[in-house]
Motif scaffolding. Structure first.
Motif, PDB file in Angstrom:
ATOM      1  N   PRO A   2       5.023   8.921  51.601  1.00 20.80           N
ATOM      2  CA  PRO A   2       4.746  10.119  52.456  1.00 20.80           C
ATOM      3  C   PRO A   2       3.409  10.827  51.884  1.00 20.80           C
ATOM      4  CG  PRO A   2       6.233  10.455  50.814  1.00 20.80           C
ATOM      5  CD  PRO A   2       6.140   9.175  50.863  1.00 20.80           C
ATOM      6  N   LYS A   3       2.866  11.494  52.765  1.00 23.21           N
ATOM      7  CA  LYS A   3       1.699  12.457  52.641  1.00 23.21           C
ATOM      8  C   LYS A   3       1.950  13.453  51.468  1.00 23.21           C
ATOM      9  CE  LYS A   3      -0.577  11.701  56.975  1.00 23.21           C
ATOM     10  NZ  LYS A   3      -0.978  12.417  58.180  1.00 23.21           N
ATOM     11  N   MET A   4       1.153  13.874  50.651  1.00 29.34           N
ATOM     12  CA  MET A   4       1.348  14.998  49.816  1.00 29.34           C
ATOM     13  C   MET A   4       1.108  16.281  50.594  1.00 29.34           C
ATOM     14  SD  MET A   4      -0.692  13.297  46.508  1.00 29.34           S
ATOM     15  CE  MET A   4      -0.566  14.845  45.509  1.00 29.34           C
ATOM     16  N   LYS A   5       1.749  17.363  50.341  1.00 28.39           N
ATOM     17  CA  LYS A   5       1.824  18.690  50.756  1.00 28.39           C
ATOM     18  C   LYS A   5       0.868  19.568  50.076  1.00 28.39           C
ATOM     19  CE  LYS A   5       6.060  19.100  53.170  1.00 28.39           C
ATOM     20  NZ  LYS A   5       7.155  20.098  53.668  1.00 28.39           N
ATOM     21  N   THR A   6      -0.008  20.048  50.937  1.00 31.10           N
ATOM     22  CA  THR A   6      -0.976  21.193  50.308  1.00 31.10           C
ATOM     23  C   THR A   6      -0.130  22.477  49.993  1.00 31.10           C
ATOM     24  OG1 THR A   6      -2.642  20.234  51.596  1.00 31.10           O
ATOM     25  CG2 THR A   6      -2.967  22.706  50.748  1.00 31.10           C
ATOM     26  N   LYS A   7      -0.412  23.054  48.753  1.00 32.46           N
ATOM     27  CA  LYS A   7       0.315  24.402  48.592  1.00 32.46           C
ATOM     28  C   LYS A   7      -0.212  25.456  49.575  1.00 32.46           C
ATOM     29  CE  LYS A   7       2.488  23.366  44.643  1.00 32.46           C
ATOM     30  NZ  LYS A   7       3.824  23.657  44.523  1.00 32.46           N
ATOM     31  N   SER A   8       0.725  25.839  50.300  1.00 31.50           N
ATOM     32  CA  SER A   8       0.477  26.999  51.292  1.00 31.50           C
ATOM     33  C   SER A   8      -0.303  28.287  50.726  1.00 31.50           C
ATOM     34  CB  SER A   8       1.612  27.527  51.840  1.00 31.50           C
ATOM     35  OG  SER A   8       2.212  26.528  52.546  1.00 31.50           O
ATOM     36  N   SER A   9       0.047  28.674  49.401  1.00 32.86           N
ATOM     37  CA  SER A   9      -0.627  29.635  48.673  1.00 32.86           C
ATOM     38  C   SER A   9      -1.980  29.459  48.528  1.00 32.86           C
ATOM     39  CB  SER A   9       0.086  30.084  47.606  1.00 32.86           C
ATOM     40  OG  SER A   9       0.079  28.927  46.626  1.00 32.86           O
ATOM     41  N   ALA A  10      -2.331  27.954  48.117  1.00 28.79           N
ATOM     42  CA  ALA A  10      -3.838  27.670  47.834  1.00 28.79           C
ATOM     43  C   ALA A  10      -4.711  27.477  48.969  1.00 28.79           C
ATOM     44  CB  ALA A  10      -3.803  26.615  46.906  1.00 28.79           C
ATOM     45  N   LYS A  11      -4.196  27.253  50.212  1.00 31.79           N
ATOM     46  CA  LYS A  11      -4.907  27.128  51.098  1.00 31.79           C
ATOM     47  C   LYS A  11      -5.392  28.341  51.927  1.00 31.79           C
ATOM     48  CE  LYS A  11      -1.176  26.028  54.657  1.00 31.79           C
ATOM     49  NZ  LYS A  11      -0.398  24.960  55.287  1.00 31.79           N
ATOM     50  N   LYS A  12      -4.629  29.436  51.479  1.00 30.19           N
ATOM     51  CA  LYS A  12      -4.882  30.948  51.873  1.00 30.19           C
ATOM     52  C   LYS A  12      -5.951  31.387  51.068  1.00 30.19           C
ATOM     53  CE  LYS A  12      -0.323  31.198  53.853  1.00 30.19           C
ATOM     54  NZ  LYS A  12       1.180  31.786  53.623  1.00 30.19           N
ATOM     55  N   ARG A  13      -6.102  30.890  49.951  1.00 27.10           N
ATOM     56  CA  ARG A  13      -6.765  31.537  48.974  1.00 27.10           C
ATOM     57  C   ARG A  13      -8.044  30.862  48.363  1.00 27.10           C
ATOM     58  NH1 ARG A  13      -1.737  32.826  47.907  1.00 27.10           N
ATOM     59  NH2 ARG A  13      -0.985  34.942  47.006  1.00 27.10           N
ATOM     60  N   PHE A  14      -8.424  29.615  48.619  1.00 25.05           N
ATOM     61  CA  PHE A  14      -9.320  28.965  48.439  1.00 25.05           C
ATOM     62  C   PHE A  14      -9.931  28.135  49.188  1.00 25.05           C
ATOM     63  CE2 PHE A  14      -6.488  28.658  44.605  1.00 25.05           C
ATOM     64  CZ  PHE A  14      -7.095  29.446  43.711  1.00 25.05           C
ATOM     65  N   LYS A  15     -11.410  27.997  49.225  1.00 28.92           N
ATOM     66  CA  LYS A  15     -12.097  27.178  50.217  1.00 28.92           C
ATOM     67  C   LYS A  15     -13.178  26.228  49.537  1.00 28.92           C
ATOM     68  CE  LYS A  15     -14.399  26.972  54.328  1.00 28.92           C
ATOM     69  NZ  LYS A  15     -14.023  26.226  55.284  1.00 28.92           N
ATOM     70  N   VAL A  16     -12.913  25.014  49.829  1.00 28.02           N
ATOM     71  CA  VAL A  16     -13.734  24.120  49.162  1.00 28.02           C
ATOM     72  C   VAL A  16     -15.170  23.868  49.782  1.00 28.02           C
ATOM     73  CG1 VAL A  16     -13.852  21.587  48.408  1.00 28.02           C
ATOM     74  CG2 VAL A  16     -11.692  22.760  48.467  1.00 28.02           C
ATOM     75  N   LEU A  17     -16.053  23.906  49.036  1.00 16.42           N
ATOM     76  CA  LEU A  17     -17.545  23.688  49.385  1.00 16.42           C
ATOM     77  C   LEU A  17     -18.215  22.295  49.465  1.00 16.42           C
ATOM     78  CD1 LEU A  17     -19.140  26.787  47.689  1.00 16.42           C
ATOM     79  CD2 LEU A  17     -18.182  26.785  49.896  1.00 16.42           C
ATOM     80  N   GLY A  18     -19.219  22.134  50.104  1.00 12.21           N
ATOM     81  CA  GLY A  18     -19.559  20.617  50.278  1.00 12.21           C
ATOM     82  C   GLY A  18     -20.254  20.237  48.997  1.00 12.21           C
TER      83      GLY A  18
END
Length: 65
Positions: A2-18
């Motif tokens: 199965p796919k790994m789940k992203t932490k919902s709290s982290a996706k609201k707080r962090f933005k990964v740059l190029g």
């Protein structure tokens, strides 16, 4: 597998740059602002980068970023 789940709290707080860095907001800027000085509130504006020591734990929370 199965796919790994992203932490919902982290996706609201962090933005990964190029370039591989991670952008974050400042803490202590959401409420109880009357007792904080104008200088403090001004310096908490905008974004900052996640420190290199914390990048590994942030990357675990954002497996596909």
């Amino acid at each position: 597998m199965p796919k790994m789940k992203t932490k919902s709290s982290a996706k609201k707080r962090f933005k990964v740059l190029g370039n591989g860095g991670v952008k974050r907001g400042h803490a202590f800027k959401s409420h109880i602002l009357t007792k904080k000085t104008t200088k403090t509130k001004r310096q908490l504006r905008g974004t900052a980068m996640v420190d290199s020591r914390d990048l590994a734990s942030v990357a675990k929370m954002l497996p596909y970023a």
